[in-house]
Write a protein that holds these residues in place. Sequence first.
Motif, PDB file in Angstrom:
ATOM      1  N   UNK A  93       0.837  -1.194   0.000  1.00 42.86           N
ATOM      2  CA  UNK A  93       0.000   0.000   0.000  1.00 42.86           C
ATOM      3  C   UNK A  93       0.873   1.246   0.000  1.00 42.86           C
ATOM      4  N   UNK A  94       1.898   1.229   0.875  1.00 38.58           N
ATOM      5  CA  UNK A  94       2.809   2.368   0.942  1.00 38.58           C
ATOM      6  C   UNK A  94       3.511   2.578  -0.381  1.00 38.58           C
ATOM      7  N   UNK A  95       3.972   1.491  -0.979  1.00 38.26           N
ATOM      8  CA  UNK A  95       4.647   1.589  -2.270  1.00 38.26           C
ATOM      9  C   UNK A  95       3.717   2.169  -3.324  1.00 38.26           C
ATOM     10  N   UNK A  96       2.444   1.735  -3.311  1.00 40.72           N
ATOM     11  CA  UNK A  96       1.481   2.209  -4.298  1.00 40.72           C
ATOM     12  C   UNK A  96       1.208   3.698  -4.109  1.00 40.72           C
ATOM     13  N   UNK A  97       1.037   4.111  -2.832  1.00 44.22           N
ATOM     14  CA  UNK A  97       0.790   5.519  -2.552  1.00 44.22           C
ATOM     15  C   UNK A  97       1.980   6.382  -2.959  1.00 44.22           C
ATOM     16  N   UNK A  98       3.177   5.888  -2.668  1.00 45.48           N
ATOM     17  CA  UNK A  98       4.373   6.629  -3.076  1.00 45.48           C
ATOM     18  C   UNK A  98       4.422   6.785  -4.585  1.00 45.48           C
ATOM     19  N   UNK A  99       4.121   5.689  -5.289  1.00 39.73           N
ATOM     20  CA  UNK A  99       4.175   5.717  -6.746  1.00 39.73           C
ATOM     21  C   UNK A  99       3.129   6.671  -7.310  1.00 39.73           C
ATOM     22  N   UNK A 100       1.903   6.647  -6.714  1.00 38.97           N
ATOM     23  CA  UNK A 100       0.843   7.537  -7.173  1.00 38.97           C
ATOM     24  C   UNK A 100       1.198   9.005  -6.924  1.00 38.97           C
ATOM     25  N   UNK A 101       1.753   9.265  -5.726  1.00 43.42           N
ATOM     26  CA  UNK A 101       2.107  10.638  -5.395  1.00 43.42           C
ATOM     27  C   UNK A 101       3.207  11.163  -6.316  1.00 43.42           C
ATOM     28  N   UNK A 102       4.207  10.308  -6.581  1.00 47.31           N
ATOM     29  CA  UNK A 102       5.284  10.718  -7.476  1.00 47.31           C
ATOM     30  C   UNK A 102       4.757  10.956  -8.887  1.00 47.31           C
ATOM     31  N   UNK A 103       3.827  10.100  -9.317  1.00 49.89           N
ATOM     32  CA  UNK A 103       3.233  10.266 -10.645  1.00 49.89           C
ATOM     33  C   UNK A 103       2.437  11.561 -10.729  1.00 49.89           C
ATOM     34  N   UNK A 104       1.688  11.858  -9.647  1.00 51.70           N
ATOM     35  CA  UNK A 104       0.895  13.081  -9.605  1.00 51.70           C
ATOM     36  C   UNK A 104       1.779  14.315  -9.645  1.00 51.70           C
ATOM     37  N   UNK A 105       2.851  14.275  -8.827  1.00 51.05           N
ATOM     38  CA  UNK A 105       3.781  15.409  -8.805  1.00 51.05           C
ATOM     39  C   UNK A 105       4.418  15.613 -10.170  1.00 51.05           C
ATOM     40  N   UNK A 106       4.792  14.513 -10.799  1.00 51.43           N
ATOM     41  CA  UNK A 106       5.423  14.597 -12.112  1.00 51.43           C
ATOM     42  C   UNK A 106       4.447  15.149 -13.154  1.00 51.43           C
ATOM     43  N   UNK A 107       3.193  14.715 -13.068  1.00 55.05           N
ATOM     44  CA  UNK A 107       2.181  15.196 -14.012  1.00 55.05           C
ATOM     45  C   UNK A 107       1.937  16.683 -13.835  1.00 55.05           C
ATOM     46  N   UNK A 108       1.903  17.129 -12.567  1.00 57.09           N
ATOM     47  CA  UNK A 108       1.699  18.554 -12.309  1.00 57.09           C
ATOM     48  C   UNK A 108       2.864  19.378 -12.841  1.00 57.09           C
ATOM     49  N   UNK A 109       4.093  18.856 -12.627  1.00 63.27           N
ATOM     50  CA  UNK A 109       5.271  19.555 -13.152  1.00 63.27           C
ATOM     51  C   UNK A 109       5.219  19.639 -14.673  1.00 63.27           C
ATOM     52  N   UNK A 110       4.811  18.537 -15.303  1.00 61.24           N
ATOM     53  CA  UNK A 110       4.723  18.522 -16.769  1.00 61.24           C
ATOM     54  C   UNK A 110       3.674  19.522 -17.253  1.00 61.24           C
ATOM     55  N   UNK A 111       2.521  19.577 -16.549  1.00 61.28           N
ATOM     56  CA  UNK A 111       1.464  20.501 -16.945  1.00 61.28           C
ATOM     57  C   UNK A 111       1.906  21.954 -16.825  1.00 61.28           C
TER      58      UNK A 111
END
Length: 281
Positions: free
Chosen positions: A242-260
Amino acid sequence: MHTMWKGTISFGLVNIPVKMHAATENKDVKLRNLHKECETPVTYERVCPNCDRDVKNDEIVKAYEYAKNKFVVLDDEELENLKKEQKDKAVEIMDFVELDEIDPIYFEKSYYLSPDESGVKSYGLLRSALKDTGKIGVAKMMIRSKEQLAVIRIYENTLVVETIHYPDEVRDVQDVPNVPEADNADAKELDTAKMLVDQLSATFDPEKYNDEYRAALLELIEQKKNDEDVTTATEKPKPDNVTNLMDALQKSLDRAQDDNQTTSKAGKKATTPKKKIAKAK
């Protein structure tokens, strides 16, 4: 009793299939090393100082250092072939000698021998022969990847293998420092020493000797346990899925926001209207 070796003991034309069991055990109280700050067991890892990283078991090879930092590398196949050559040989008694002809400095470790089902009669034959003649057998055998010199003797109606050191494994007594060549004690001192020896002389009884330090250490440990003077090592938390999944989702979200944000800035820059330059009339 755990069987640690199976093979055949032979003398002349007599073959005895036997199993070997450790006759002694080390009862030292083993203490672990803890990190004083957090009381966690200290681990020792295999690290290559040249590559500056941990080394896995399958990356390790065996080698003999014949000079400083010079090695002969031996692969597993070569070592296995050597082991197999010796392992397949029967343990043959080469000589029969008197036990008191061997100085105790040569003795190393003791193992019990038990007969295989088909070797009971020949086992008894060798035991009787040793008992009636008062001799012991000298043999060579392969134990744990090492060719051992050994003697076979009787201990309380059981055959025992006693591994002994080769002569070149016993250090030269001449190298021991400060050993006087002659005794300088006078006659009176010697007589007094002899009287003391006579007074302390007794029949050897192994049951009267105990490891007092080990007993005191175990008593101290038990006392601390009863007083609850104990500690529990802190385990490093392991990240769950669960922790790994949340970390991965958060990193993906941060990366998407940076890209946007990057895309948005680039778009605004591209669509900024150019200022019109007025034509001179």
